[in-house]
Design an enzyme around this catalytic site. Structure first.
Site, PDB file in Angstrom:
ATOM      1  N   GLU A  87       7.998   1.917  -6.258  1.00 44.74           N
ATOM      2  CA  GLU A  87       8.018   1.532  -4.841  1.00 44.74           C
ATOM      3  C   GLU A  87       8.039   2.780  -3.959  1.00 44.74           C
ATOM      4  OE1 GLU A  87       7.725  -0.253  -2.413  1.00 44.74           O
ATOM      5  OE2 GLU A  87       8.703  -2.190  -2.497  1.00 44.74           O
ATOM      6  N   ASP A  88       7.627   2.616  -2.708  1.00 45.97           N
ATOM      7  CA  ASP A  88       7.778   3.706  -1.749  1.00 45.97           C
ATOM      8  C   ASP A  88       9.197   3.768  -1.215  1.00 45.97           C
ATOM      9  OD1 ASP A  88       7.530   1.294  -0.378  1.00 45.97           O
ATOM     10  OD2 ASP A  88       6.075   2.023   1.086  1.00 45.97           O
ATOM     11  N   LYS A 134       0.805  -1.196   0.000  1.00 46.82           N
ATOM     12  CA  LYS A 134       0.000   0.000   0.000  1.00 46.82           C
ATOM     13  C   LYS A 134       0.846   1.256   0.000  1.00 46.82           C
ATOM     14  CE  LYS A 134      -3.088  -2.211   3.324  1.00 46.82           C
ATOM     15  NZ  LYS A 134      -3.501  -2.162   4.739  1.00 46.82           N
ATOM     16  N   ASP A 154       3.942   3.461   6.485  1.00 45.99           N
ATOM     17  CA  ASP A 154       3.291   3.211   7.776  1.00 45.99           C
ATOM     18  C   ASP A 154       4.228   2.651   8.832  1.00 45.99           C
ATOM     19  OD1 ASP A 154       3.557   0.568   6.534  1.00 45.99           O
ATOM     20  OD2 ASP A 154       2.258  -0.115   8.161  1.00 45.99           O
ATOM     21  N   ASP A 181      14.620  -0.848   1.198  1.00 41.98           N
ATOM     22  CA  ASP A 181      15.307  -1.000   2.477  1.00 41.98           C
ATOM     23  C   ASP A 181      16.431  -2.019   2.290  1.00 41.98           C
ATOM     24  OD1 ASP A 181      15.753  -0.819   5.259  1.00 41.98           O
ATOM     25  OD2 ASP A 181      14.260  -2.318   5.714  1.00 41.98           O
TER      26      ASP A 181
END
Ligand code: IMP
Ligand code: MG
Length: 180
Positions: A101-102, A45, A161, A105
């Site tokens: 993508e956000d 999300k 989030d 990592d």
């Protein structure tokens, strides 16, 4: 930590986000002007706000699709093998595909998704991420378009989030170091 109790400190403010998204959209529009048809595949999300802002500034025709993966539950969870929980609804064969993508990592999610999308026979395959944590990278992944390289902190807001909270913050804030 309840969302109402704490407004995370700012890492990247709204103005800096807007400026960088405009630059990314310009770069992508220039690169794909002669590479059509273009399909953007967003990773839900976390990408929903970045992708909405990005695509509204693209000047080239494009179609949108989404995948969803489950990989993290909070800062206390170590990264595991990402699990595909939603696949694209369209045939990507012969399309120029840009995975959006956000955040990258460890690189595991993007690496798995790029492998998966490559099997769909796209005409080309590239990747764009709003954020990247270079100190955390454990996979060799090429991110063709990066918004910001950030330090090893857990970031929230602008779609991202912590335990499903903070996604609607208009800026990117930080709340804790990443799990090791
Ligand atoms: P990777 O597979 O380790 O690269 O993790 C990528 C995914 O983990 C991202 O798509 C996010 O969903 C999540 N993630 C990693 N770091 C953060 C963070 O600092 N804040 C929020 N989500 C994160
Ligand atoms: Mg993500």
């Amino acid at each position: 930590m309840a969302e109402k109790e704490c407004q995370p400190p700012v890492l990247i403010d709204e103005a800096a986000l807007a400026r960088r998204v405009t630059e990314l959209a310009a770069a992508i529009s220039a690169d794909y002007a002669a590479k059509q048809p273009l399909a953007l595949v967003g990773v839900l999300k976390g990408v929903f706000i970045f992708m909405a802002d990005l695509v509204r500034q693209l000047t080239v025709p494009h179609q949108l699709d989404f995948v969803a993966v489950a990989s993290y539950r909070g800062t206390d969870t170590l990264p595991g093998q990402p699990q595909l929980i939603l696949d694209v609804a369209t045939d990507l064969a012969g399309r120029h595909v840009l995975l959006v993508e956000d955040i990258v990592d460890t690189g595991q999610t993007v690496s798995c998704l790029m492998q998966l999308l490559a099997e769909r026979h796209p005409a080309s395959l590239r990747c764009c991420s709003l954020l990247r944590k270079p100190e955390r990278l454990r996979q060799t992944v090429t991110v063709d378009y990066v918004g910001f390289d950030i330090p090893d902190v857990w970031v929230v807001g602008y779609g991202l989030d912590y335990d499903q909270q903070y996604r609607s913050l208009p800026y990117v804030g930080f709340i804790a170091p990443s799990p090791t």
